[in-house]
Write a protein that holds these residues in place. Structure first.
Motif, PDB file in Angstrom:
ATOM      1  N   SER A 199       0.839  -1.202   0.000  1.00 46.64           N
ATOM      2  CA  SER A 199       0.000   0.000   0.000  1.00 46.64           C
ATOM      3  C   SER A 199       0.872   1.249   0.000  1.00 46.64           C
ATOM      4  O   SER A 199       1.976   1.256   0.560  1.00 46.64           O
ATOM      5  CB  SER A 199      -0.913   0.032   1.229  1.00 46.64           C
ATOM      6  OG  SER A 199      -1.705  -1.132   1.318  1.00 46.64           O
ATOM      7  N   LYS A 200       0.347   2.298  -0.613  1.00 42.26           N
ATOM      8  CA  LYS A 200       0.960   3.617  -0.550  1.00 42.26           C
ATOM      9  C   LYS A 200       0.070   4.518   0.288  1.00 42.26           C
ATOM     10  O   LYS A 200      -0.985   4.102   0.774  1.00 42.26           O
ATOM     11  CB  LYS A 200       1.174   4.156  -1.956  1.00 42.26           C
ATOM     12  CG  LYS A 200       2.124   3.277  -2.770  1.00 42.26           C
ATOM     13  CD  LYS A 200       2.450   3.874  -4.128  1.00 42.26           C
ATOM     14  CE  LYS A 200       3.433   2.972  -4.870  1.00 42.26           C
ATOM     15  NZ  LYS A 200       3.831   3.535  -6.193  1.00 42.26           N
ATOM     16  N   PRO A 211      -5.031   2.912  -4.452  1.00 48.67           N
ATOM     17  CA  PRO A 211      -5.305   1.479  -4.286  1.00 48.67           C
ATOM     18  C   PRO A 211      -4.107   0.722  -3.722  1.00 48.67           C
ATOM     19  O   PRO A 211      -3.003   1.250  -3.610  1.00 48.67           O
ATOM     20  CB  PRO A 211      -5.626   1.025  -5.708  1.00 48.67           C
ATOM     21  CG  PRO A 211      -4.868   1.967  -6.580  1.00 48.67           C
ATOM     22  CD  PRO A 211      -4.889   3.285  -5.874  1.00 48.67           C
ATOM     23  N   SER A 212      -4.358  -0.531  -3.357  1.00 43.92           N
ATOM     24  CA  SER A 212      -3.323  -1.437  -2.868  1.00 43.92           C
ATOM     25  C   SER A 212      -3.244  -2.647  -3.785  1.00 43.92           C
ATOM     26  O   SER A 212      -4.202  -2.977  -4.497  1.00 43.92           O
ATOM     27  CB  SER A 212      -3.629  -1.891  -1.434  1.00 43.92           C
ATOM     28  OG  SER A 212      -3.699  -0.794  -0.550  1.00 43.92           O
ATOM     29  N   LEU A 213      -2.098  -3.291  -3.747  1.00 42.41           N
ATOM     30  CA  LEU A 213      -1.922  -4.555  -4.460  1.00 42.41           C
ATOM     31  C   LEU A 213      -1.859  -5.681  -3.446  1.00 42.41           C
ATOM     32  O   LEU A 213      -1.149  -5.578  -2.440  1.00 42.41           O
ATOM     33  CB  LEU A 213      -0.636  -4.548  -5.292  1.00 42.41           C
ATOM     34  CG  LEU A 213      -0.583  -3.656  -6.537  1.00 42.41           C
ATOM     35  CD1 LEU A 213       0.769  -3.839  -7.238  1.00 42.41           C
ATOM     36  CD2 LEU A 213      -1.715  -4.009  -7.493  1.00 42.41           C
ATOM     37  N   GLU A 214      -2.598  -6.747  -3.719  1.00 36.87           N
ATOM     38  CA  GLU A 214      -2.560  -7.921  -2.844  1.00 36.87           C
ATOM     39  C   GLU A 214      -2.117  -9.129  -3.651  1.00 36.87           C
ATOM     40  O   GLU A 214      -2.561  -9.326  -4.792  1.00 36.87           O
ATOM     41  CB  GLU A 214      -3.941  -8.179  -2.211  1.00 36.87           C
ATOM     42  CG  GLU A 214      -4.322  -7.157  -1.162  1.00 36.87           C
ATOM     43  CD  GLU A 214      -5.560  -7.562  -0.379  1.00 36.87           C
ATOM     44  OE1 GLU A 214      -6.154  -8.625  -0.698  1.00 36.87           O
ATOM     45  OE2 GLU A 214      -5.940  -6.824   0.546  1.00 36.87           O
ATOM     46  N   PRO A 266      -8.635   0.131  -0.144  1.00 35.54           N
ATOM     47  CA  PRO A 266      -8.904   0.174   1.306  1.00 35.54           C
ATOM     48  C   PRO A 266      -9.630   1.425   1.752  1.00 35.54           C
ATOM     49  O   PRO A 266     -10.356   1.407   2.753  1.00 35.54           O
ATOM     50  CB  PRO A 266      -7.504   0.083   1.923  1.00 35.54           C
ATOM     51  CG  PRO A 266      -6.571   0.513   0.836  1.00 35.54           C
ATOM     52  CD  PRO A 266      -7.201   0.095  -0.448  1.00 35.54           C
ATOM     53  N   ASP A 267      -9.443   2.555   1.029  1.00 35.51           N
ATOM     54  CA  ASP A 267     -10.120   3.799   1.415  1.00 35.51           C
ATOM     55  C   ASP A 267     -11.595   3.807   1.015  1.00 35.51           C
ATOM     56  O   ASP A 267     -12.381   4.581   1.552  1.00 35.51           O
ATOM     57  CB  ASP A 267      -9.416   5.003   0.781  1.00 35.51           C
ATOM     58  CG  ASP A 267      -7.992   5.159   1.280  1.00 35.51           C
ATOM     59  OD1 ASP A 267      -7.727   4.722   2.426  1.00 35.51           O
ATOM     60  OD2 ASP A 267      -7.142   5.696   0.540  1.00 35.51           O
TER      61      ASP A 267
END
Length: 258
Positions: free
Chosen positions: A162-163, A167-170, A190-191
């Protein structure tokens, strides 16, 4: 004179008969009352269901406690439950291990990114013949539907990158002793969790171009997800499994005993 004697004898016999009848009547009434009292009085030792139920409950509880205490003894004799694995030098993650949890969480920062790794319990492959026989006896249709079981012990990982914003990478990974395999990859928000239901996650990782797959492996490797950490995690999670099993048994004992 004879007439007087007969009348006196008749009265004497009559009185005797009344007396005998009264005695017999008293005896019969007493016997009947005794029987009524016998049937109306509860028998605590034989006929009281509450007493019998309490004895059965106590017996089953004691039996279960003995079995649990035996299992606790076996678990405490194992070498794994109290063994402490030394963290290898250069291990870049902070480790969080909560008793009662089935995962261990690793966290670190990498050049402004948050790296979170959920380490799940080790999938042990013992190579026992019993496992092979069970798989052979399973139906062919079931065997076709189920994925092939790994031939090596492995550790399941969920890696989240995450930054600060966006978005995040999973990555869902399987870590073997000599390599880490990415099984799936997707984008999350996540937001704004509502976007996760509608977002296009991309194709299956296995159908991506080989160069792209190798690039992603390298991408997570430089963030600390390396084969070098797997042997440590493998042993650590085996020990954790032993500890959690012992804790679970003690929790059962306290519940049954209380």
């Amino acid at each position: 004179m004879a007439s007087l004697v007969r009348r006196a004898a008749s009265r004497l016999v009559g009185n005797f008969s009344k007396t005998r009848f009264s005695v017999n009547s008293f005896s019969n009434h007493s016997l009947a009352a005794h029987h009524r009292l016998r049937y109306l009085t509860p028998s605590i030792s034989r006929n009281n269901p509450f007493s019998s139920s309490a004895r059965k409950k106590a017996s089953s509880t004691d039996s279960l406690l003995r079995v649990i205490e035996t299992e606790i003894g076996f678990a405490e004799q194992a070498d794994d439950y109290d063994r402490v694995e030394e963290t290898p030098s250069g291990f870049p993650f902070k480790m969080e291990d909560k008793p009662g949890s089935k995962i261990v969480t690793l966290t670190r920062d990498y050049q402004g990114e948050s790296v979170v790794v959920e380490v799940h319990m080790t999938n042990l492959v013992t190579g026992d013949k019993g496992d092979d026989e069970e798989s052979e006896e399973s139906d062919e249709e079931e065997h076709e539907d189920k994925p092939e079981k790994p031939k090596q012990s492995n550790v399941p990982l969920l890696v989240t990158l995450s930054k600060k914003i966006g978005p995040s990478l999973e990555f869902r990974c399987t870590a073997f002793p000599d390599k880490i395999v990415i099984k799936d990859m997707w984008v999350t928000f996540p937001d704004d969790p509502s976007k996760d239901e509608l977002v296009y996650e991309g194709p299956s990782f296995r159908v991506l171009d080989e160069k792209l797959r190798k690039a992603f492996h390298r991408y997570i490797e430089i963030r600390g997800i390396t084969p070098g950490m797997i042997n440590f995690l493998h042993e650590y999670m085996i020990n954790k499994d032993s500890k959690e099993h012992l804790l679970w048994l003690k929790t059962l004992k306290n519940f049954v005993k209380s």
